[in-house]
Design an enzyme around this catalytic site. Structure first.
Site, mmCIF file in Angstrom:
data_model
loop_
_atom_site.group_PDB
_atom_site.id
_atom_site.type_symbol
_atom_site.label_atom_id
_atom_site.label_comp_id
_atom_site.label_asym_id
_atom_site.label_seq_id
_atom_site.Cartn_x
_atom_site.Cartn_y
_atom_site.Cartn_z
ATOM 1 N N ASN A 9 0.861 -1.186 0.000
ATOM 2 C CA ASN A 9 0.000 0.000 0.000
ATOM 3 C C ASN A 9 0.901 1.240 0.000
ATOM 4 O O ASN A 9 1.554 1.543 0.986
ATOM 5 C CB ASN A 9 -0.891 -0.043 1.261
ATOM 6 C CG ASN A 9 -1.767 1.188 1.396
ATOM 7 O OD1 ASN A 9 -1.805 2.036 0.503
ATOM 8 N ND2 ASN A 9 -2.480 1.292 2.510
ATOM 9 N N LYS A 11 0.036 4.306 -0.087
ATOM 10 C CA LYS A 11 -0.565 5.464 0.588
ATOM 11 C C LYS A 11 -0.299 6.722 -0.254
ATOM 12 O O LYS A 11 -0.473 6.673 -1.471
ATOM 13 C CB LYS A 11 -0.040 5.563 2.019
ATOM 14 C CG LYS A 11 -0.195 4.233 2.767
ATOM 15 C CD LYS A 11 0.039 4.323 4.242
ATOM 16 C CE LYS A 11 -0.172 2.947 4.876
ATOM 17 N NZ LYS A 11 -0.100 2.948 6.316
ATOM 18 N N HIS A 93 -9.691 0.984 5.122
ATOM 19 C CA HIS A 93 -8.379 1.212 5.744
ATOM 20 C C HIS A 93 -8.526 2.173 6.928
ATOM 21 O O HIS A 93 -9.307 3.131 6.867
ATOM 22 C CB HIS A 93 -7.389 1.784 4.726
ATOM 23 C CG HIS A 93 -5.979 1.720 5.234
ATOM 24 N ND1 HIS A 93 -5.468 2.665 6.093
ATOM 25 C CD2 HIS A 93 -5.009 0.797 5.049
ATOM 26 C CE1 HIS A 93 -4.219 2.317 6.401
ATOM 27 N NE2 HIS A 93 -3.916 1.196 5.781
ATOM 28 N N GLU A 162 -5.288 -5.141 10.523
ATOM 29 C CA GLU A 162 -4.260 -4.127 10.711
ATOM 30 C C GLU A 162 -4.535 -3.366 12.005
ATOM 31 O O GLU A 162 -5.322 -2.402 12.005
ATOM 32 C CB GLU A 162 -4.270 -3.130 9.543
ATOM 33 C CG GLU A 162 -4.036 -3.746 8.186
ATOM 34 C CD GLU A 162 -3.436 -2.751 7.197
ATOM 35 O OE1 GLU A 162 -2.326 -2.995 6.735
ATOM 36 O OE2 GLU A 162 -4.067 -1.712 6.920
ATOM 37 N N SER A 198 3.505 -2.441 10.358
ATOM 38 C CA SER A 198 4.953 -2.508 10.566
ATOM 39 C C SER A 198 5.573 -3.845 10.169
ATOM 40 O O SER A 198 6.487 -4.341 10.825
ATOM 41 C CB SER A 198 5.306 -2.127 12.013
ATOM 42 O OG SER A 198 4.907 -0.783 12.265
HETATM 43 P P1 13P Z 1 2.949 0.184 7.760
HETATM 44 O O1 13P Z 1 3.523 -1.051 7.088
HETATM 45 O O2 13P Z 1 3.657 1.434 7.386
HETATM 46 O O3 13P Z 1 2.783 -0.015 9.218
HETATM 47 O O4 13P Z 1 1.466 0.347 7.165
HETATM 48 C C1 13P Z 1 0.575 -0.714 7.188
HETATM 49 C C2 13P Z 1 -0.621 -0.351 6.409
HETATM 50 O O5 13P Z 1 -1.370 0.535 6.776
HETATM 51 C C3 13P Z 1 -0.874 -1.083 5.150
HETATM 52 O O6 13P Z 1 -2.156 -0.831 4.665
#
Ligand code: 13P
Length: 237
Positions: A9, A11, A93, A162, A198
């Site tokens: 992802n 983002k 999300h 998550e 993470s």
């Molecule tokens: P991180 O891997 O940066 O913690 O993010 C996880 C996430 O939100 C994937 O959708």
């Protein structure tokens, strides 16, 4: 571990050009190492495209509005996804729930709309720290609420657990906690279930070996080709 699902992802990171370079580099790596696992990449909407790849790399949308087209300033709809043959979307999300204030009703509406069109839906659930601190039953109730209005047996559903406190914090849930929580979720859905929060080169192998963990949804550590490659190496090795 070729049956595990790995998803990146992006983002609000990457440009159109850097996404194309990333996809090309990862495709080459998968070919060289003969890694067959299904890989999903969710770039920002400006970088959506139909990439020609030799491996099983699927491009998905991080978000879209439940409409074909219309007047929803700043949003994209089905028309913009169809231009690139995109049939995969992330819904629910935690950043959209918490930062963009999407309600469960709206998340469920989006889910229904894209389900009716046969999309593969990566549906995210996860509790904030205060709920985790309140114990396992509180977590179970919270996760169940996040599935209200969601068809958890939908054939093209991929669930992602998550925990909010693990996202972007470097604090990964322990394998024991992932196993416990995945068991709670598996009690109400038999769909593939990923862990996210993470995930990084140092822990991906251990996480993917957790019973009941069908893959990983990765943010930060997936953004650089080098990070993704070192995670894929761990999965392969
Ligand atoms: P991180 O891997 O940066 O913690 O993010 C996880 C996430 O939100 C994937 O959708």
């Amino acid at each position: 571990m070729d049956d595990k699902i790995v998803a990146a992802n992006f983002k609000t990171n990457h440009t159109r050009r850097s996404t194309a370079e990333y996809v090309e580099a990862i495709d080459l790596f998968l070919s060289e190492k003969k890694i067959g696992l299904p890989l999903y990449i969710f770039p920002p909407s400006t970088a959506l495209d139909s990439f020609e790849t030799k491996n099983s790399i699927h491009i998905g949308a991080q978000n879209a509005y439940p409409t074909v087209k219309g007047s929803f300033t700043g949003e994209i709809g089905l028309q913009q996804l169809e231009e690139f043959g995109i049939d995969t979307i992330l819904v629910g999300h935690s950043e959209r729930r918490h930062i963009l204030k999407e309600t469960q009703e709206f998340v469920a509406e989006k889910f229904r709309w894209f389900k009716e069109r046969g999309f593969t839906i990566f549906y995210c659930i996860g509790e904030p720290l205060e709920v985790r601190k309140a114990g396992e039953e509180a977590v179970r109730q919270y996760l169940l609420k996040q599935c209200e209005g969601i068809d958890t047996s939908y054939e093209n559903l991929v669930l992602a657990y998550e925990p909010v406190w693990a996202i972007g914090t470097g604090k990964t849930a322990t394998p024991e906690l992932i196993e416990q929580t995945h068991a709670l979720i598996k009690a109400f859905s038999d769909r593939p279930l990923l862990y996210g929060g993470s995930v990084k080169p140092q822990n991906i192998k251990e996480i993917l070996e957790v019973p009941g963990c069908d893959g990983a949804l990765i943010g930060t550590s997936s953004w650089e080709v080098s990070g993704m490659v070192s995670m894929l190496r761990k999965v392969k090795g």
